[in-house]
Design an enzyme around this catalytic site. Sequence first.
Site, PDB file in Angstrom:
ATOM      1  N   ASP A 186     -10.509 -10.467  13.711  1.00 53.74           N
ATOM      2  CA  ASP A 186      -9.165 -10.012  13.339  1.00 53.74           C
ATOM      3  C   ASP A 186      -9.272  -8.712  12.549  1.00 53.74           C
ATOM      4  OD1 ASP A 186      -6.120 -10.997  12.827  1.00 53.74           O
ATOM      5  OD2 ASP A 186      -6.913  -9.993  11.039  1.00 53.74           O
ATOM      6  N   HIS A 230       2.616  -5.979  12.017  1.00 54.46           N
ATOM      7  CA  HIS A 230       1.957  -6.459  10.799  1.00 54.46           C
ATOM      8  C   HIS A 230       2.957  -6.989   9.769  1.00 54.46           C
ATOM      9  CE1 HIS A 230      -2.040  -5.768   8.465  1.00 54.46           C
ATOM     10  NE2 HIS A 230      -1.463  -6.886   8.090  1.00 54.46           N
ATOM     11  N   LYS A 247      -3.308  -5.055  14.625  1.00 57.21           N
ATOM     12  CA  LYS A 247      -1.905  -5.094  14.207  1.00 57.21           C
ATOM     13  C   LYS A 247      -1.360  -3.691  14.000  1.00 57.21           C
ATOM     14  CE  LYS A 247      -3.418  -8.992  11.406  1.00 57.21           C
ATOM     15  NZ  LYS A 247      -4.777  -8.472  11.143  1.00 57.21           N
ATOM     16  N   TYR A 295      -6.163  -1.638   8.111  1.00 53.92           N
ATOM     17  CA  TYR A 295      -7.450  -1.869   7.468  1.00 53.92           C
ATOM     18  C   TYR A 295      -8.379  -0.664   7.583  1.00 53.92           C
ATOM     19  CZ  TYR A 295      -5.974  -6.784   7.933  1.00 53.92           C
ATOM     20  OH  TYR A 295      -5.282  -7.964   7.902  1.00 53.92           O
TER      21      TYR A 295
END
Length: 275
Positions: free
Chosen positions: A41, A104, A71, A46
Amino acid sequence: MTRLSTGYTMPSLGFGTYQVPEADTASLVQQAFAVGYRHIDTAQMYGNETGVGRALVESGIPRESIFITTKLDNPNHEADKARESFAQSLRNLRTDYVDLFLIHWPLPMYYDGDFVSTFEVLESFMSEGRARSVGVSNFEIEHIEKLLAAGCSMPAVNQIEIHPYFQNREVVAFCREMGITVESWSPLGRGDDLKDPVIVDIARKHNVTAAQVVLAWHLAENFVAIPKSSSLDRQRENFDSLRVTLDGEDLAAIRGLDRGEAGRRSPHPNDFSKM
């Protein structure tokens, strides 16, 4: 494995990469592959999709054997930005499709509260074969109802905060009723839940660790869980939770730890506004 409404299967225990630095991502994901994880994931937010892509290619594991989720970042909700950023995600991940692509955060305070048109763009990725399944993350009941009222397809997954101190029961019940797979982020409650005497006692009873108890609880409750760890020993420990079986008394005791909203660790989705 968990079967999604789209017909694809998703490993019920994955490896999360939240707050994993880009420089460390490839080696940690490779380590996770060696342990046995086949569900990774990540997210545009990120900043480590490139590391995941490198690990994916260098692993030598057939692409169809690995489940990749990423996401949509919050500044990319507008249609053109969603398309551009998704294409970049595929380049970063070095793949021509992702197994799951999520919005997200709903961000009802931005874009005139319009996440419907954003989800429609995600649906186009699925129809084009570039995303096998699409879904949402951090969506409340009213957000999903808005999608459905607009004629959108049912999200395959809702990835939400769930751990023993915050079991998010109303959203979980709604998703179950609608056939939406529930995925837990922060499944270990950032470590706080692991110190609870109930969890500690159950761990002693089964001669396992507190983290294994909590992850086994997620799996027994039919949640998909995505713990993260930079430690090889901890990655193995988390993965071995697949072999832990809790009894009805254990499950009831953990359900009793729910603190409702007081147990939430993150902002409520209607308040989260990070751009």
